[in-house]
Design an enzyme around this catalytic site. Structure first.
Site, PDB file in Angstrom:
ATOM      1  N   GLU A 263      25.276  -1.334  23.908  1.00 51.15           N
ATOM      2  CA  GLU A 263      25.847  -0.939  25.192  1.00 51.15           C
ATOM      3  C   GLU A 263      27.373  -1.147  25.221  1.00 51.15           C
ATOM      4  O   GLU A 263      28.085  -0.461  25.952  1.00 51.15           O
ATOM      5  CB  GLU A 263      25.145  -1.737  26.303  1.00 51.15           C
TER       6      GLU A 263
ATOM      7  N   HIS B   7      29.434  -0.454  22.675  1.00 48.80           N
ATOM      8  CA  HIS B   7      29.965   0.804  22.139  1.00 48.80           C
ATOM      9  C   HIS B   7      29.799   1.944  23.152  1.00 48.80           C
ATOM     10  O   HIS B   7      30.675   2.792  23.292  1.00 48.80           O
ATOM     11  CB  HIS B   7      29.241   1.174  20.840  1.00 48.80           C
TER      12      HIS B   7
ATOM     13  N   TYR C 297      25.359   0.590  14.282  1.00 48.98           N
ATOM     14  CA  TYR C 297      24.381  -0.295  14.917  1.00 48.98           C
ATOM     15  C   TYR C 297      24.803  -0.499  16.370  1.00 48.98           C
ATOM     16  O   TYR C 297      24.996  -1.611  16.860  1.00 48.98           O
ATOM     17  CB  TYR C 297      24.243  -1.632  14.180  1.00 48.98           C
ATOM     18  N   LEU C 298      24.911   0.643  17.042  1.00 50.11           N
ATOM     19  CA  LEU C 298      25.576   0.725  18.345  1.00 50.11           C
ATOM     20  C   LEU C 298      24.765   0.051  19.443  1.00 50.11           C
ATOM     21  O   LEU C 298      23.535   0.069  19.427  1.00 50.11           O
ATOM     22  CB  LEU C 298      25.808   2.200  18.695  1.00 50.11           C
TER      23      LEU C 298
ATOM     24  N   GLN D 253      36.929  -5.051   4.868  1.00 49.85           N
ATOM     25  CA  GLN D 253      37.165  -6.110   5.852  1.00 49.85           C
ATOM     26  C   GLN D 253      36.117  -7.217   5.785  1.00 49.85           C
ATOM     27  O   GLN D 253      36.109  -8.104   6.637  1.00 49.85           O
ATOM     28  CB  GLN D 253      37.247  -5.521   7.260  1.00 49.85           C
TER      29      GLN D 253
ATOM     30  N   MET E 237      31.460   0.250  13.493  1.00 51.84           N
ATOM     31  CA  MET E 237      30.707   0.025  12.263  1.00 51.84           C
ATOM     32  C   MET E 237      29.220   0.346  12.490  1.00 51.84           C
ATOM     33  O   MET E 237      28.361  -0.051  11.701  1.00 51.84           O
ATOM     34  CB  MET E 237      30.873  -1.420  11.786  1.00 51.84           C
TER      35      MET E 237
END
Lengths: 296, 296
Positions: free
Chosen positions: B36, B38, B33-34, B62, B31
């Site tokens: 570490e 990710h 807003y990555l 969701q 989703m």
């Protein structure tokens, strides 16, 4: 023609066809007890595909507790003869244990298209259909999947599922195949007594009557059409109507009874489910009233 | 690295990679807003795949009506920098309209694994997850899909979905990534005030306390372990416990409170959801009590 009974064998066979460049892959899912309707699906699949896969699986998930799962007619030897004759390359005949090795907890369901017609008479039926077809699509990964328009609601539901879930397959709807006297082919026709078989002709006859009366200008509104359907069907003493509906297609939305059929945009469906003794038969006609043109 | 925003562009880009023999395909759905966590998924995907696809999509399906869909943090520029740095080949960033061009009527749902833990606190959440992941799997058709074990229930649910529906993809679960002080990485950590951030350390500390007390023989039963979890978390005045559960993994079945942890067969999970102010954080530890061996 190759007959496979496990998912692993089928995947292997398909991988072999793909690597050999035998694509596109056409898929004909069935419950077996094949007839000329299934044969027409196989022939259409053959025209459009380099590899034709047929599955034969009586899916317990789409039968209600009081329905005919156990007694649904089966004849594997005859089915394989027909599949071979009509050009199937691979026939997949899994056991129930192969398809459901553990209790299935995942459900694929389509709402609102499944609450009317057969969805109302057979609660849970379409969830069983969409779930097993999802499984089969994931196993076969076909380019095209072929379904008969006799189950027109099934076609509408599956098209919606494919579109909503971005499934990489095209649903090809094929015309209803009928006996010479008009009875739509169905594996369940074998249940009919001679008398029931004869009276069951009112299904196709009622649909034809409405089409003809429309052309003659004698039927103009949705209520006119519905009344004529019911009146023709009721001429059969054995017929017990489950539903006789006129809806938009493929959205399956209700039409106002007093509205003119020719005011409907796009396609409409006249859909019937009628019981003769213990046998429930369905039939339908999808057409564009504006063009008075039969699609099936 | 290629950035694509439509399903058609993505399918075309993937077809090009497949035809060039750049398979297997690894997929990292996110989703955005990555962080570490990710990045670790991308690196694992890179080790196992010739083509790495990442999706960034905040999926409205969701989120509950009172949840943080609108305010969920987003930073596309920074996300793309991280994706490029960590070796993504294709990044798919669809709009909500691209993913849901019409009201979605099809739902993929997994029962019984979704009624406890986050499923109880967030009704409908997992249906939204399984439905969008089904869509993404159908679009990407990956060989491997990578998910972080911080959402351990999500991993359990998706594995069941893949198995039940014969999806042709392997779910690869990757370890939780933590800050040096133990806080599990989460895009939602950005919501925390300095004070909340500091008190949120009780989550990982409570899990560690149980593991250590087990090794020292001070915690023996399921109730012992649960009581210690609750007692450590409650030492933080700001912590409001949503759940602190000990269950089998991946079945997520209840364990008898008086039973010995070491009597459990296979893996068990200690799973936490705790609110700090308006921010709800989750953390967990999956391990095999018999081996006293941490999997994460």
């Amino acid at each position: 023609m190759r007959v496979v009974r496990t998912v692993a064998q089928l995947r292997e066979a398909l991988e072999y066809m793909r690597q050999g460049g035998h694509t596109p892959i056409g898929f004909v899912p069935t419950m077996g007890y094949l007839h000329e309707g299934h044969a027409s699906l196989l022939r259409r699949a053959g025209e459009m595909s380099s590899t034709v896969v047929m599955s034969i699986f009586v899916n317990p998930l789409q039968f209600g507790p009081n329905e005919d799962f156990a007694s649904y007619p089966r004849d594997e030897v005859r089915d394989l003869e027909l599949a071979e004759r009509e050009g199937a390359d691979i026939v997949f005949i899994p056991s129930v244990e192969e398809m459901y090795p553990q209790p299935i907890r995942t459900k694929v369901s389509v709402s609102s298209l499944t609450t009317q017609l057969c969805g109302a008479s057979r609660p849970g039926h379409f969830d069983g259909v969409t779930t097993v077809v999802s499984k089969l699509f994931n196993i076969v990964q076909p380019d095209y999947a072929f379904f008969g328009l006799k189950d027109a609601q099934q076609v509408a539901v599956l098209r919606r599922m494919v579109s909503d879930l971005n499934m990489n397959v095209e649903i090809i709807a094929c015309p209803i195949v009928r006996e010479n006297d008009g009875l739509a082919l169905s594996s369940r026709n074998v249940y009919l007594s001679a008398q029931e078989r004869s009276q069951a002709l009112v299904l196709s006859r009622s649909l034809q009557s409405v089409r003809q009366a429309m052309e003659e200008g004698k039927v103009r509104t949705v209520d006119d059409a519905r009344n004529l359907l019911v009146s023709v069907i009721s001429s059969s003493p054995l017929a017990v109507i489950d539903y006789a509906e006129i809806l938009t297609f493929p959205e399956l939305e209700t039409l106002d009874g007093s509205s003119l059929l020719t005011d409907a945009d796009g396609e409409i469906i006249m859909a019937l489910a009628v019981k003769f003794g213990r046998t429930r038969l369905i039939d339908n006609n999808v057409f564009i009233p504006k063009e008075a043109h039969a699609l099936v």
